[in-house]
Every structure is written in C-alpha cells, then in structure tokens.
Design a protein around this motif. Structure first.
Motif, short mmCIF file in Angstrom:
data_model
loop_
_atom_site.label_atom_id
_atom_site.label_comp_id
_atom_site.label_asym_id
_atom_site.label_seq_id
_atom_site.Cartn_x
_atom_site.Cartn_y
_atom_site.Cartn_z
N SER A 242 0.85 -1.19 0.00
CA SER A 242 0.00 0.00 0.00
C SER A 242 0.89 1.23 0.00
O SER A 242 1.89 1.28 0.72
CB SER A 242 -0.89 -0.01 1.25
OG SER A 242 -1.56 1.20 1.38
N THR A 243 0.53 2.21 -0.78
CA THR A 243 1.33 3.43 -0.81
C THR A 243 0.91 4.40 0.28
O THR A 243 1.69 5.25 0.68
CB THR A 243 1.21 4.13 -2.18
OG1 THR A 243 -0.16 4.34 -2.48
CG2 THR A 243 1.85 3.29 -3.27
N LEU A 244 -0.30 4.28 0.78
CA LEU A 244 -0.80 5.15 1.84
C LEU A 244 -1.05 4.32 3.09
O LEU A 244 -1.24 3.11 3.02
CB LEU A 244 -2.10 5.84 1.40
CG LEU A 244 -2.02 6.67 0.13
CD1 LEU A 244 -3.39 7.17 -0.28
CD2 LEU A 244 -1.06 7.84 0.32
N SER A 245 -1.09 4.98 4.23
CA SER A 245 -1.33 4.26 5.47
C SER A 245 -2.79 3.78 5.53
O SER A 245 -3.67 4.35 4.89
CB SER A 245 -1.02 5.15 6.67
OG SER A 245 -1.94 6.22 6.74
N LEU A 246 -2.99 2.73 6.31
CA LEU A 246 -4.33 2.18 6.52
C LEU A 246 -4.82 2.56 7.91
O LEU A 246 -4.02 2.86 8.79
CB LEU A 246 -4.29 0.66 6.41
CG LEU A 246 -3.94 0.06 5.06
CD1 LEU A 246 -3.80 -1.45 5.19
CD2 LEU A 246 -5.01 0.40 4.04
N VAL B 72 -7.91 -1.67 10.85
CA VAL B 72 -7.91 -2.46 9.61
C VAL B 72 -6.55 -3.14 9.43
O VAL B 72 -6.47 -4.33 9.13
CB VAL B 72 -8.24 -1.56 8.39
CG1 VAL B 72 -8.01 -2.32 7.09
CG2 VAL B 72 -9.67 -1.06 8.48
N ALA B 73 -5.47 -2.38 9.64
CA ALA B 73 -4.13 -2.94 9.50
C ALA B 73 -3.92 -4.11 10.46
O ALA B 73 -3.40 -5.16 10.08
CB ALA B 73 -3.08 -1.86 9.75
N GLY B 74 -4.34 -3.95 11.70
CA GLY B 74 -4.21 -5.04 12.68
C GLY B 74 -5.02 -6.26 12.30
O GLY B 74 -4.57 -7.40 12.45
N SER B 75 -6.21 -6.04 11.77
CA SER B 75 -7.06 -7.16 11.35
C SER B 75 -6.43 -7.91 10.18
O SER B 75 -6.47 -9.14 10.13
CB SER B 75 -8.45 -6.65 10.95
OG SER B 75 -9.09 -6.06 12.06
N ILE B 76 -5.81 -7.19 9.27
CA ILE B 76 -5.13 -7.83 8.13
C ILE B 76 -3.96 -8.67 8.62
O ILE B 76 -3.76 -9.80 8.18
CB ILE B 76 -4.68 -6.78 7.10
CG1 ILE B 76 -5.90 -6.17 6.41
CG2 ILE B 76 -3.72 -7.39 6.07
CD1 ILE B 76 -5.59 -4.95 5.56
N ILE B 77 -3.18 -8.14 9.55
CA ILE B 77 -2.04 -8.87 10.11
C ILE B 77 -2.52 -10.18 10.74
O ILE B 77 -1.95 -11.25 10.51
CB ILE B 77 -1.31 -8.02 11.17
CG1 ILE B 77 -0.51 -6.92 10.51
CG2 ILE B 77 -0.42 -8.88 12.07
CD1 ILE B 77 0.77 -7.34 9.86
#
Length: 150
Positions: free
Chosen positions: A129-133, A137-142
C-alpha cells in the motif's frame, strides 16, 4: 498426548499512542475473533467503546504501558516483537513468516511507530500500500494473514 505450549505459540496485538478510542474497540473485537492471546496499549489508554460489541477487553487480558520502554521490558519471554510500519526496511506481509510467539505493535495512523519501537522490533512488516491504513484495519489484516498462513 503431550502438549508443548511453546510449540503451540501465542500472539498479542496492540497500539502505540492510538489516535482514537474507536479504533481500539474495533481492533480488540478483531483480536478476539482472530485468536489473540492478549491486547495492549502504549501511551493512550483503552476506554470502553460501543464498537466493542463482543466485550473483547473483558474476554482476554488487557495490558497498558505508560511508554515504550515499560512495554519492551515486559515482552513475554521468548516473544518476538513485530512492528507494523510503512518503512523501506520492512518486509512485505505477503512473504512474511509469522513467528510462533510474537507481539504485533501498530502505530497511530498519523505518527506511526516511534523511532525506538522501529529500532527494537525484531521484524518490521508492511502492506502493499502506498498510503497508510486505518490502524484497526491494519491489525485485522495482520491477524488474518497469520491465521491463513498456519
């Protein structure tokens, strides 16, 4: 049947200096669904949120640390610190092999992880991703990626 707790593994997830309490509630709900062993905050404290409909903070251990130094001194024995950060040196999540015993640390959306957290992380991972999430959402993806790769 012999059970080896160290082989089974565990993981915790938390946020350093979270920006909004709502993000914490969403992350905690995902953590409960994805099998996290514990949740934590560094800096800003968790406050009960309407979005935490599963009452995750009451269903698993919650730890709060005043600062990164305090947090780092209390990492579980044998756990690797995995920082999640858009950083040139970070490994893409797509190729990352999750440690059996680890703690995932997310930074606030507007500041990311502190310099100290980046330096002390055993691993740094990033998304394609070029921009932050959004941090929840980022934690859920991890956590989903960890589950999918097991």
């Amino acid at each position: 049947m012999k059970v080896d707790n160290l082989e089974q593994g565990f993981f915790g997830i938390g946020i350093q200096n979270g920006k909004t309490p709502e993000n914490l509630g969403v992350l905690w709900r995902s953590a409960q669904n994805m099998g996290a062993s514990f949740i934590f905050t560094i800096g800003n404290r968790y406050a009960k949120q309407a979005c935490d409909t599963h009452k995750a903070v009451g269903a698993m251990p919650y730890f709060h640390y005043e600062n990164f130094k305090d947090f780092y001194a209390h990492l579980p024995k044998g756990a690797m610190l995995v920082g999640v950060e858009l950083d040139e040196g970070a490994e893409p999540l797509e190729t990352f092999k999750h440690p059996r015993r680890c703690v995932y640390l997310l930074g606030a959306e507007d500041h990311g992880l502190s310099k100290q957290a980046i330096e002390k992380s055993h691993f740094l991972v990033k998304f394609k991703s070029t921009l932050s999430l959004n941090v929840s959402v980022a934690g859920s993806i991890i956590m989903y990626d960890r589950s999918a790769k097991q």
